[in-house]
Motif scaffolding. Structure first.
Motif, PDB file in Angstrom:
ATOM      1  N   GLU A 270      63.655  60.899  20.697  1.00  6.92           N
ATOM      2  CA  GLU A 270      63.124  62.185  20.183  1.00  6.92           C
ATOM      3  C   GLU A 270      61.539  61.720  20.082  1.00  6.92           C
ATOM      4  OE1 GLU A 270      64.784  63.078  16.501  1.00  6.92           O
ATOM      5  OE2 GLU A 270      66.787  63.704  17.364  1.00  6.92           O
ATOM      6  N   ALA A 271      61.093  60.511  19.761  1.00 13.15           N
ATOM      7  CA  ALA A 271      59.910  59.938  19.694  1.00 13.15           C
ATOM      8  C   ALA A 271      59.224  59.686  21.125  1.00 13.15           C
ATOM      9  CB  ALA A 271      59.835  58.888  18.875  1.00 13.15           C
ATOM     10  N   GLY A 272      59.938  60.114  22.207  1.00 16.93           N
ATOM     11  CA  GLY A 272      59.425  59.817  23.421  1.00 16.93           C
ATOM     12  C   GLY A 272      59.627  58.188  24.154  1.00 16.93           C
ATOM     13  N   LEU A 273      60.291  57.394  23.548  1.00 22.54           N
ATOM     14  CA  LEU A 273      60.722  56.203  24.017  1.00 22.54           C
ATOM     15  C   LEU A 273      61.902  56.050  24.958  1.00 22.54           C
ATOM     16  CD1 LEU A 273      60.375  54.645  20.344  1.00 22.54           C
ATOM     17  CD2 LEU A 273      58.521  54.833  22.247  1.00 22.54           C
ATOM     18  N   GLY A 274      62.465  57.134  25.343  1.00 19.04           N
ATOM     19  CA  GLY A 274      63.759  57.070  25.953  1.00 19.04           C
ATOM     20  C   GLY A 274      63.589  56.483  27.350  1.00 19.04           C
ATOM     21  N   ASP A 275      62.420  56.578  28.027  1.00 17.60           N
ATOM     22  CA  ASP A 275      62.043  55.946  29.370  1.00 17.60           C
ATOM     23  C   ASP A 275      61.846  54.526  29.305  1.00 17.60           C
ATOM     24  OD1 ASP A 275      63.133  58.060  30.823  1.00 17.60           O
ATOM     25  OD2 ASP A 275      61.023  58.819  31.116  1.00 17.60           O
ATOM     26  N   LEU A 276      61.690  54.061  28.204  1.00 17.18           N
ATOM     27  CA  LEU A 276      61.076  52.481  28.064  1.00 17.18           C
ATOM     28  C   LEU A 276      62.525  51.787  27.730  1.00 17.18           C
ATOM     29  CD1 LEU A 276      57.972  53.031  25.717  1.00 17.18           C
ATOM     30  CD2 LEU A 276      58.210  52.666  27.813  1.00 17.18           C
ATOM     31  N   ASP A 277      62.315  50.505  27.862  1.00 22.27           N
ATOM     32  CA  ASP A 277      63.462  49.534  27.568  1.00 22.27           C
ATOM     33  C   ASP A 277      63.831  49.754  25.976  1.00 22.27           C
ATOM     34  OD1 ASP A 277      64.942  47.090  28.659  1.00 22.27           O
ATOM     35  OD2 ASP A 277      64.563  46.795  26.377  1.00 22.27           O
ATOM     36  N   ALA A 278      65.128  49.444  25.687  1.00 20.46           N
ATOM     37  CA  ALA A 278      65.718  49.823  24.221  1.00 20.46           C
ATOM     38  C   ALA A 278      64.836  48.795  23.273  1.00 20.46           C
ATOM     39  CB  ALA A 278      66.873  49.282  24.512  1.00 20.46           C
ATOM     40  N   ALA A 279      64.053  47.721  23.607  1.00 19.49           N
ATOM     41  CA  ALA A 279      63.489  46.691  22.907  1.00 19.49           C
ATOM     42  C   ALA A 279      62.191  47.713  22.149  1.00 19.49           C
ATOM     43  CB  ALA A 279      62.519  45.656  23.660  1.00 19.49           C
ATOM     44  N   ALA A 280      61.861  49.025  22.636  1.00 17.67           N
ATOM     45  CA  ALA A 280      60.809  49.666  22.043  1.00 17.67           C
ATOM     46  C   ALA A 280      61.421  50.510  20.679  1.00 17.67           C
ATOM     47  CB  ALA A 280      60.636  50.787  23.158  1.00 17.67           C
ATOM     48  N   LEU A 281      62.604  49.836  20.411  1.00 15.25           N
ATOM     49  CA  LEU A 281      63.135  50.425  19.042  1.00 15.25           C
ATOM     50  C   LEU A 281      62.109  49.455  17.859  1.00 15.25           C
ATOM     51  CD1 LEU A 281      66.877  49.954  19.491  1.00 15.25           C
ATOM     52  CD2 LEU A 281      65.632  52.063  18.739  1.00 15.25           C
ATOM     53  N   ALA A 282      61.426  48.452  18.259  1.00 18.43           N
ATOM     54  CA  ALA A 282      60.649  47.834  17.438  1.00 18.43           C
ATOM     55  C   ALA A 282      59.374  48.776  17.109  1.00 18.43           C
ATOM     56  CB  ALA A 282      60.047  46.486  18.020  1.00 18.43           C
ATOM     57  N   ARG A 283      58.879  49.623  18.119  1.00 20.33           N
ATOM     58  CA  ARG A 283      57.786  50.506  17.853  1.00 20.33           C
ATOM     59  C   ARG A 283      58.176  51.420  16.707  1.00 20.33           C
ATOM     60  NH1 ARG A 283      55.001  51.938  23.609  1.00 20.33           N
ATOM     61  NH2 ARG A 283      53.944  49.777  24.008  1.00 20.33           N
TER      62      ARG A 283
END
Length: 291
Positions: A270-283
């Motif tokens: 929902e925050a627009g991180l879907g196309d990044l690696d799952a490591a973007a959970l840190a953001r």
């Protein structure tokens, strides 16, 4: 060497094609998008006009597809693998999907004389590029042995885990752990950074101790750099968690850690991180991205 077809030239499929060509196999590929077809030709592979054309030209066909809809289209729609399959063709389904769709594909391909092997892999796109994935092969033993030279070009190990569908079941177990560890790694880095620790030192020190994990070592460097190339997209994990959760519920097995992780993946998409690696959970956990 085998003539190997690859249907689906995304992150994983293109990595497979590259490694197969490097190992001396002839590679025929197809994707619904034109850019990866051009990239395949530049690597020395042969773009095909359809999945059926791939099947006609190949001894073994790998399916590296992103969704159930893509699987159904590639297998049985007009121009699909069934249309081009000959007697004895070995088709390898390498995705993470509900078992009912793997069994559907098996039935469709058997009607054309082909044999389907269920063989998901453990590993990210970066590991696929490096030829370091692990293959969980299941199904007809002779077809698995027939395909081992192909698997050897793709990864560092292949396990025959038994009857058809066991490969997917093993992948569910693996990706349950990966999904939970992705979030745990992000949580640990965000906590350390909030406490004033140097992220690079967190990576170095924790990697040397018992708190580390393979996921910490793979995704930790991305969190240190705050750079998340899509080795394994966050949105893909959301799809996998849904599949794994449904499978566990059917067995009556509780998954409290997976259930706790799921909302964070949803918030990440929902925050627009879907196309990044799952490591973007840190953001997301650090509050730098919000749904």
């Amino acid at each position: 060497m085998d003539r190997v077809g690859v249907v689906g030239l995304g992150i994983m499929g293109m990595a497979y094609a590259r490694n197969l060509i490097a190992a001396g196999h002839s590679v025929i590929g197809y994707d619904v998008i034109s850019d990866p077809m051009t990239a395949l030709a530049e690597l020395g592979g042969s773009p095909a006009g359809s999945s059926a054309d791939v099947a006609r030209a190949s001894d073994v066909v790998l399916l590296a597809l992103p969704s159930v809809a893509a699987l159904r289209q590639a297998v049985a729609a007009s121009g699909g693998v069934v249309e081009g399959a000959g007697q004895g063709l070995v088709v390898v389904e390498m995705g993470t999907f509900p078992l009912e769709y793997k069994k559907w594909a098996q039935t469709e391909l058997e009607s054309a004389g082909a044999v389907l092997v269920d063989a998901p892999v453990s590993g990210t796109g970066l590991q696929a590029e490096a030829g370091e994935v692990v293959v969980y092969a299941s199904g007809d033993p002779a077809a698995i042995e027939r395909t081992r030279p192909v698997f050897d070009a793709l990864g560092k190990a292949t396990y025959d885990v038994g009857e058809f569908g066991n490969g997917s079941k093993m992948k569910y177990v693996a990706n349950l752990l990966v999904s939970v560890n992705n979030l745990a790694t992000a949580e640990a880095f965000v906590l350390g950074a909030a406490a004033g620790l140097d992220p690079a030192q967190i990576l170095e020190v924790i990697s040397a101790g018992v708190g580390s994990s393979r996921i910490f070592e793979i995704r930790g460097p991305m969190m240190v750099a705050d750079d998340y190339p899509p080795a394994a997209r966050l949105s893909m994990f959301l799809k996998d968690i849904d599949v794994i959760g449904g499978f566990a519920r059917d067995l009556g097995v509780p998954t409290p850690m997976l259930d706790a992780a799921l909302p964070w993946y949803q918030k990440g998409v929902e925050a627009g991180l879907g196309d990044l690696d799952a490591a973007a959970l840190a953001r997301l956990l650090a509050g730098r991205e919000t749904p």
